[in-house]
Design a protein around this motif. Sequence first.
Motif, PDB file in Angstrom:
ATOM      1  N   LYS A  43      -5.283   3.648  -5.154  1.00 13.99           N
ATOM      2  CA  LYS A  43      -4.626   2.433  -4.653  1.00 13.99           C
ATOM      3  C   LYS A  43      -3.513   2.768  -3.650  1.00 13.99           C
ATOM      4  O   LYS A  43      -3.444   2.196  -2.565  1.00 13.99           O
ATOM      5  CB  LYS A  43      -4.062   1.623  -5.837  1.00 13.99           C
ATOM      6  N   THR A  44      -2.638   3.690  -4.061  1.00 16.33           N
ATOM      7  CA  THR A  44      -1.534   4.077  -3.168  1.00 16.33           C
ATOM      8  C   THR A  44      -2.088   4.707  -1.892  1.00 16.33           C
ATOM      9  O   THR A  44      -1.601   4.433  -0.784  1.00 16.33           O
ATOM     10  CB  THR A  44      -0.605   5.080  -3.894  1.00 16.33           C
ATOM     11  N   THR A  45      -3.097   5.525  -2.041  1.00 18.29           N
ATOM     12  CA  THR A  45      -3.712   6.155  -0.861  1.00 18.29           C
ATOM     13  C   THR A  45      -4.227   5.081   0.100  1.00 18.29           C
ATOM     14  O   THR A  45      -4.067   5.199   1.320  1.00 18.29           O
ATOM     15  CB  THR A  45      -4.867   7.072  -1.317  1.00 18.29           C
ATOM     16  N   THR A  46      -4.803   4.028  -0.444  1.00 22.44           N
ATOM     17  CA  THR A  46      -5.307   2.939   0.398  1.00 22.44           C
ATOM     18  C   THR A  46      -4.157   2.305   1.177  1.00 22.44           C
ATOM     19  O   THR A  46      -4.240   2.138   2.401  1.00 22.44           O
ATOM     20  CB  THR A  46      -6.020   1.876  -0.474  1.00 22.44           C
ATOM     21  N   LEU A  47      -3.055   1.979   0.493  1.00 24.46           N
ATOM     22  CA  LEU A  47      -1.931   1.341   1.185  1.00 24.46           C
ATOM     23  C   LEU A  47      -1.332   2.268   2.239  1.00 24.46           C
ATOM     24  O   LEU A  47      -0.996   1.832   3.345  1.00 24.46           O
ATOM     25  CB  LEU A  47      -0.833   0.924   0.195  1.00 24.46           C
ATOM     26  N   ARG A  48      -1.217   3.532   1.894  1.00 24.82           N
ATOM     27  CA  ARG A  48      -0.625   4.480   2.868  1.00 24.82           C
ATOM     28  C   ARG A  48      -1.508   4.626   4.103  1.00 24.82           C
ATOM     29  O   ARG A  48      -1.017   4.837   5.202  1.00 24.82           O
ATOM     30  CB  ARG A  48      -0.372   5.848   2.212  1.00 24.82           C
ATOM     31  N   THR A  49      -2.796   4.475   3.913  1.00 32.05           N
ATOM     32  CA  THR A  49      -3.708   4.558   5.062  1.00 32.05           C
ATOM     33  C   THR A  49      -3.590   3.293   5.917  1.00 32.05           C
ATOM     34  O   THR A  49      -3.551   3.365   7.155  1.00 32.05           O
ATOM     35  CB  THR A  49      -5.154   4.754   4.568  1.00 32.05           C
ATOM     36  N   LEU A  50      -3.498   2.142   5.270  1.00 34.25           N
ATOM     37  CA  LEU A  50      -3.350   0.895   6.024  1.00 34.25           C
ATOM     38  C   LEU A  50      -2.065   0.913   6.852  1.00 34.25           C
ATOM     39  O   LEU A  50      -2.002   0.366   7.944  1.00 34.25           O
ATOM     40  CB  LEU A  50      -3.344  -0.310   5.071  1.00 34.25           C
ATOM     41  N   SER A  51      -1.023   1.564   6.318  1.00 34.60           N
ATOM     42  CA  SER A  51       0.267   1.665   7.017  1.00 34.60           C
ATOM     43  C   SER A  51       0.250   2.673   8.141  1.00 34.60           C
ATOM     44  O   SER A  51       1.242   2.811   8.844  1.00 34.60           O
ATOM     45  CB  SER A  51       1.345   2.140   6.043  1.00 34.60           C
ATOM     46  N   GLY A  52      -0.799   3.458   8.254  1.00 40.46           N
ATOM     47  CA  GLY A  52      -0.863   4.468   9.312  1.00 40.46           C
ATOM     48  C   GLY A  52      -0.233   5.793   8.905  1.00 40.46           C
ATOM     49  O   GLY A  52      -0.031   6.668   9.748  1.00 40.46           O
ATOM     50  N   LEU A  53       0.085   5.959   7.628  1.00 36.85           N
ATOM     51  CA  LEU A  53       0.712   7.208   7.174  1.00 36.85           C
ATOM     52  C   LEU A  53      -0.334   8.270   6.877  1.00 36.85           C
ATOM     53  O   LEU A  53      -0.035   9.463   6.861  1.00 36.85           O
ATOM     54  CB  LEU A  53       1.562   6.946   5.918  1.00 36.85           C
ATOM     55  N   LEU A  54      -1.554   7.850   6.589  1.00 41.08           N
ATOM     56  CA  LEU A  54      -2.668   8.784   6.372  1.00 41.08           C
ATOM     57  C   LEU A  54      -3.795   8.383   7.312  1.00 41.08           C
ATOM     58  O   LEU A  54      -3.975   7.205   7.609  1.00 41.08           O
ATOM     59  CB  LEU A  54      -3.173   8.692   4.924  1.00 41.08           C
TER      60      LEU A  54
END
Length: 238
Positions: A43-54
């Motif tokens: 879940k956190t990985t998904t949000l971090r990707t949406l934010s452009g961090l991953l």
Amino acid sequence: MTALLEVNGLRVAYGKIEAVKGISFSVEAGQIVTLIGTNGAGKTTTLRTLSGLLKPLAGTIRFDGRPLAGIPAHRIVALGLAHSPEGRHIFPRLTIAENLQLGAFLRKDGEAIAKDVQRVYDLFPILGERARQAAGTLSGGEQQMLAMGRALMSRPKLLMLDEPSMGLSPIMMQRIMATITELKASGTTILLVEQNARAALSLADRGHVMEIGKIVLSGTGADLLHDESVRKAYLGED
Ligand code: ATP
């Protein structure tokens, strides 16, 4: 109607470990959508990707009609996608007011910024009362409020909240959940990641259950609250 956020076939890996294995979901403007699932589901990985961090391994993300591929994180905030991260990440030595100002760092409209600071104080009066104190003196729940307030300072179209209830007393948790409902009523679209599945599903329009990197079940919040497998696995019922 096209969705505000559309995620298609998203895959994200840390080195050789694939944490998100091809998920698709969308968030319509005005909705609360929740991702639930146990620790490590992605879940956190998904949000971090949406934010452009991953950077995704594969898949597409469209936000407000445009693909986000290759857009840096600060530009994504400017497009209207804000993230209140897990673990809060406030600046403990800065004052509460300074932390809120940082949330508006991309904006130049001073008067409107002052109004939005006031709006955060209206939502969370304790932040206004303690505006000049170091943020590190706030309790966990108050720091959570500050993290949400800071994310709101970018005037997001979509606010992503990662585990806003983590570590909070039941009363504080109710307060945060009520605030999420208020934010929706004032027109903010919300993507909510929560361990507390019952609280999240109770207020969500739609929910998706994640297990080891995949979405295994989707439905309205009410459907999932009544789903037998969800009740057993995530709501602590036999
Ligand atoms: P949690 O509620 O614990 O944050 P989650 O559903 O948000 O759970 P993620 O944090 O996205 O899950 O983690 C998904 C998987 O990716 C887990 O197996 C985790 O161990 C792994 N992972 C997360 N961050 C990293 C990292 N920086 N390096 C390597 N693996 C990671």
